[in-house]
Design an enzyme around this catalytic site. Structure first.
Site, PDB file in Angstrom:
ATOM      1  N   ASP A  52       0.844  -1.201   0.000  1.00 12.99           N
ATOM      2  CA  ASP A  52       0.000   0.000   0.000  1.00 12.99           C
ATOM      3  C   ASP A  52       0.874   1.244   0.000  1.00 12.99           C
ATOM      4  OD1 ASP A  52      -2.894   1.210   0.771  1.00 12.99           O
ATOM      5  OD2 ASP A  52      -1.319   2.266   1.866  1.00 12.99           O
ATOM      6  N   TYR A  57       3.490   9.991  -0.687  1.00  9.89           N
ATOM      7  CA  TYR A  57       4.575   9.443   0.126  1.00  9.89           C
ATOM      8  C   TYR A  57       5.918   9.673  -0.576  1.00  9.89           C
ATOM      9  CZ  TYR A  57       0.698   6.936   2.384  1.00  9.89           C
ATOM     10  OH  TYR A  57      -0.481   6.599   3.014  1.00  9.89           O
ATOM     11  N   ARG A 225       2.408   4.549  14.664  1.00  6.93           N
ATOM     12  CA  ARG A 225       3.652   5.091  14.096  1.00  6.93           C
ATOM     13  C   ARG A 225       4.877   4.738  14.923  1.00  6.93           C
ATOM     14  NH1 ARG A 225       1.141  10.575  11.271  1.00  6.93           N
ATOM     15  NH2 ARG A 225      -0.964   9.705  11.155  1.00  6.93           N
ATOM     16  N   LYS A 231       9.838   0.802  21.841  1.00  9.73           N
ATOM     17  CA  LYS A 231      11.262   1.188  21.785  1.00  9.73           C
ATOM     18  C   LYS A 231      11.494   2.671  22.069  1.00  9.73           C
ATOM     19  CE  LYS A 231      11.478   1.672  16.725  1.00  9.73           C
ATOM     20  NZ  LYS A 231      12.128   1.156  15.496  1.00  9.73           N
ATOM     21  N   ARG A 244       6.600  12.530  14.199  1.00 12.79           N
ATOM     22  CA  ARG A 244       6.117  11.829  15.388  1.00 12.79           C
ATOM     23  C   ARG A 244       6.441  12.559  16.685  1.00 12.79           C
ATOM     24  NH1 ARG A 244       8.540   6.036  14.002  1.00 12.79           N
ATOM     25  NH2 ARG A 244      10.195   7.412  13.240  1.00 12.79           N
TER      26      ARG A 244
END
Length: 327
Positions: A52, A57, A225, A231, A244
């Site tokens: 996708d 993008y 995301r 982590k 983010r």
């Protein structure tokens, strides 16, 4: 790998789908081309047959890399999902609905939502060229454009299906009223929406509608995301230009951290990562057809693909869901 039929179509898609937003680089702090292409090859090697992407993008870069990665492979065994309706190059001549300013190489680039018939047809030709193919398996409207009648956009999709340039059509980010209006012109295969353990709002309206109409639901951002990998509570630091930094601020990070600490032992007992547990949980939710999982390198792609092999018992599901009820 598990494969599922998408809505009312004959498309059989891999339940874990390669989400190609991050490999485009923009808004994600960049990415190495070799790593990006390797991630696609690894996905295909491990049974992820569905990819996708969208023109937005990387401003075409994601589609171009996918085209390069699949060159010479059996196209009939790969399902390409892309989108239309976000214009950043000024070709809309000021038409459409302003969305936001995207940053590229230090420059602010205005992005418009624009889904007029002529633009849909134009964008598909550009996507076909970048992807190096003569058809798209599923073409999706990227974001609703309030300046274009829904019927006009659906008529463009219907024409493209008749021409054989797309196999079927869907939308992204539509609410149920918009889905109902669109269905008066064209039977849609799917709606791609944001859904995760931390964002379950589609369960109120989208899921019942999907079940009643056999409309597929394609899930994006199941890992929020990367937040649900855990982590970022440990060693990872985001690049300055990574979107983010602001995106994670919407969550109660202390609650998220506690939640992950509770469910991590479930993953550990299975020899799995938190990411894999979260992806598997998402695939088990009602009305979900496929789940997009981003991968910026081969290792991440392989880990995503292996998530389907995890078995979550009813008791473990209850533990997870009980913890989620605290949000």
């Amino acid at each position: 790998m598990e494969y599922r039929k998408l809505g009312n179509t004959d498309l059989a898609l891999s339940v874990i789908t390669h989400g190609a937003f991050a490999i485009g680089g923009n808004m994600w702090g960049g990415n190495e081309k070799k790593d990006s292409i390797d991630s696609i090859h690894a996905s295909l090697d491990y049974g992820v047959t569905t990819i996708d992407t969208a023109p937005f993008y990387g401003f075409g870069l994601s589609e171009e890399m996918i085209g390069e990665a699949i060159k010479g492979k059996d196209r009939s065994k790969i399902q390409l999902l892309t989108k239309f309706g976000l214009v950043w190059d000024g070709s809309n001549n000021g038409k459409g609905e302003f969305f936001f300013n995207a940053e590229d190489s230090g420059k602010q680039i205005p992005v418009f939502k624009y889904t007029a018939k002529a633009n849909v047809i134009k964008e598909v030709e550009e996507s076909l060229k970048r992807l190096g193919t003569d058809y798209i398996d599923l073409l999706q409207l990227h974001w609703p454009d309030n300046t274009t009648p829904i019927a006009e956009t659906m008529e463009a999709l219907e024409l493209l299906i008749q021409q054989g340039k797309i196999r079927t059509a869907g939308v992204s980010n539509y609410d149920v009223d918009q889905l109902k209006e669109a269905s008066q012109t064209l039977e849609l295969a799917s709606n791609q929406v944001s859904y995760s353990m931390l964002n379950r709002s589609i369960e109120n309206n989208h899921v019942p509608y999907a079940l009643a109409t056999n409309t597929g639901i394609i899930v994006y951002s199941p890992m929020e995301r990367g937040l649900l990998t855990g982590k970022y509570f440990n060693e990872s630091k985001l690049s300055e230009n990574d979107h983010r930094n602001g995106y994670f601020a919407q969550f109660d990070l202390d609650k998220v951290k506690t939640f992950l600490q509770v469910i991590e032992p479930i993953a550990q007992r299975k020899g799995a990562t938190l990411s894999q547990l979260v992806l598997k949980w998402t695939t088990l939710q009602p009305a979900i057809s496929i789940v997009l999982a981003g991968a910026r390198n081969a290792q991440q792609a392989i880990e995503n693909a292996k998530a389907v092999n995890i078995n979550i018992s009813d008791e473990e599901l209850e533990i997870i869901n009980n913890e989620l009820s605290k949000f």
